[in-house]
Design a protein around this motif. Structure first.
Motif, PDB file in Angstrom:
ATOM      1  N   VAL A   1      41.630  30.556  40.948  1.00 26.32           N
ATOM      2  CA  VAL A   1      41.374  31.709  42.239  1.00 26.32           C
ATOM      3  C   VAL A   1      41.869  32.966  41.246  1.00 26.32           C
ATOM      4  O   VAL A   1      42.849  33.534  41.409  1.00 26.32           O
ATOM      5  N   PRO A   2      40.939  33.604  41.128  1.00 27.46           N
ATOM      6  CA  PRO A   2      41.036  34.953  41.099  1.00 27.46           C
ATOM      7  C   PRO A   2      41.385  36.417  41.776  1.00 27.46           C
ATOM      8  O   PRO A   2      41.494  36.201  42.928  1.00 27.46           O
ATOM      9  N   VAL A   3      42.756  36.354  41.556  1.00 26.51           N
ATOM     10  CA  VAL A   3      43.584  37.577  42.351  1.00 26.51           C
ATOM     11  C   VAL A   3      43.624  38.799  42.070  1.00 26.51           C
ATOM     12  O   VAL A   3      43.727  38.985  40.565  1.00 26.51           O
ATOM     13  N   ALA A   4      43.253  39.938  42.772  1.00 29.58           N
ATOM     14  CA  ALA A   4      43.308  41.299  42.215  1.00 29.58           C
ATOM     15  C   ALA A   4      44.547  42.203  43.193  1.00 29.58           C
ATOM     16  O   ALA A   4      44.715  41.896  44.504  1.00 29.58           O
TER      17      ALA A   4
ATOM     18  N   LEU B   1      37.138  51.030  44.152  1.00 24.49           N
ATOM     19  CA  LEU B   1      36.867  51.507  42.794  1.00 24.49           C
ATOM     20  C   LEU B   1      36.569  49.411  41.903  1.00 24.49           C
ATOM     21  O   LEU B   1      35.361  49.801  41.795  1.00 24.49           O
ATOM     22  N   LEU B   2      37.801  48.877  42.597  1.00 28.51           N
ATOM     23  CA  LEU B   2      37.605  47.458  41.405  1.00 28.51           C
ATOM     24  C   LEU B   2      36.628  46.884  42.363  1.00 28.51           C
ATOM     25  O   LEU B   2      36.342  45.795  41.592  1.00 28.51           O
ATOM     26  N   ALA B   3      36.378  47.379  43.905  1.00 28.70           N
ATOM     27  CA  ALA B   3      35.109  45.878  44.485  1.00 28.70           C
ATOM     28  C   ALA B   3      33.571  46.744  43.826  1.00 28.70           C
ATOM     29  O   ALA B   3      32.734  45.346  43.726  1.00 28.70           O
ATOM     30  N   ILE B   4      33.384  47.737  43.941  1.00 26.62           N
ATOM     31  CA  ILE B   4      32.791  48.581  42.698  1.00 26.62           C
ATOM     32  C   ILE B   4      31.731  47.838  41.022  1.00 26.62           C
ATOM     33  O   ILE B   4      31.151  47.404  41.256  1.00 26.62           O
ATOM     34  N   ARG B   5      33.440  47.897  41.143  1.00 27.44           N
ATOM     35  CA  ARG B   5      33.138  46.966  39.817  1.00 27.44           C
ATOM     36  C   ARG B   5      32.819  45.601  39.723  1.00 27.44           C
ATOM     37  O   ARG B   5      31.857  45.025  39.044  1.00 27.44           O
ATOM     38  N   MET B   6      32.912  44.950  40.622  1.00 26.65           N
ATOM     39  CA  MET B   6      32.645  43.818  40.386  1.00 26.65           C
ATOM     40  C   MET B   6      31.198  43.760  40.878  1.00 26.65           C
ATOM     41  O   MET B   6      30.631  42.535  40.946  1.00 26.65           O
ATOM     42  N   LEU B   7      31.577  43.796  41.803  1.00 27.95           N
ATOM     43  CA  LEU B   7      29.519  44.234  42.427  1.00 27.95           C
ATOM     44  C   LEU B   7      28.603  44.558  41.736  1.00 27.95           C
ATOM     45  O   LEU B   7      27.074  44.322  41.862  1.00 27.95           O
ATOM     46  N   GLY B   8      29.041  45.260  40.359  1.00 29.25           N
ATOM     47  CA  GLY B   8      28.207  46.392  39.503  1.00 29.25           C
ATOM     48  C   GLY B   8      27.833  44.989  38.635  1.00 29.25           C
ATOM     49  O   GLY B   8      27.066  45.360  38.092  1.00 29.25           O
ATOM     50  N   ILE B   9      28.211  43.926  38.921  1.00 25.71           N
ATOM     51  CA  ILE B   9      28.032  42.700  37.358  1.00 25.71           C
ATOM     52  C   ILE B   9      26.750  42.662  37.802  1.00 25.71           C
ATOM     53  O   ILE B   9      25.765  42.734  37.216  1.00 25.71           O
ATOM     54  N   SER B  10      26.229  43.108  39.501  1.00 28.65           N
ATOM     55  CA  SER B  10      24.815  42.626  39.403  1.00 28.65           C
ATOM     56  C   SER B  10      24.087  43.149  39.816  1.00 28.65           C
ATOM     57  O   SER B  10      22.270  43.334  40.605  1.00 28.65           O
TER      58      SER B  10
END
Length: 64
Positions: A7-10, A22-31
């Motif tokens: 269970v990843p936690v940030a 910015l954290l969300a954008i980095r995660m979404l940027g994977i795809s």
């Protein structure tokens, strides 16, 4: 409370929506290559702004 494995936690600061975004954008940027390039440009812009502020601080000092 501890999160179980897998269970990843940030964590981000309270009242700091910029870092959360910015954290969300980095995660979404994977795809999403568009998000990656826009994030990269944002980081370059922020770096430039900070360099200008740093030079001004060096020239004028922190008291002014």
């Amino acid at each position: 409370m501890h999160m179980p494995r897998s269970v990843p936690v940030a964590t981000v600061a309270i009242n700091n929506s910029t870092n959360t975004a910015l954290l969300a954008i980095r995660m979404l940027g994977i795809s999403n290559t568009d998000l990656v390039s826009r994030m990269s440009q944002y980081q370059k812009d922020i770096r430039e702004e900070n360099m200008v502020k740093g030079k001004k601080l060096e020239q004028q000092g922190w008291e002014s």
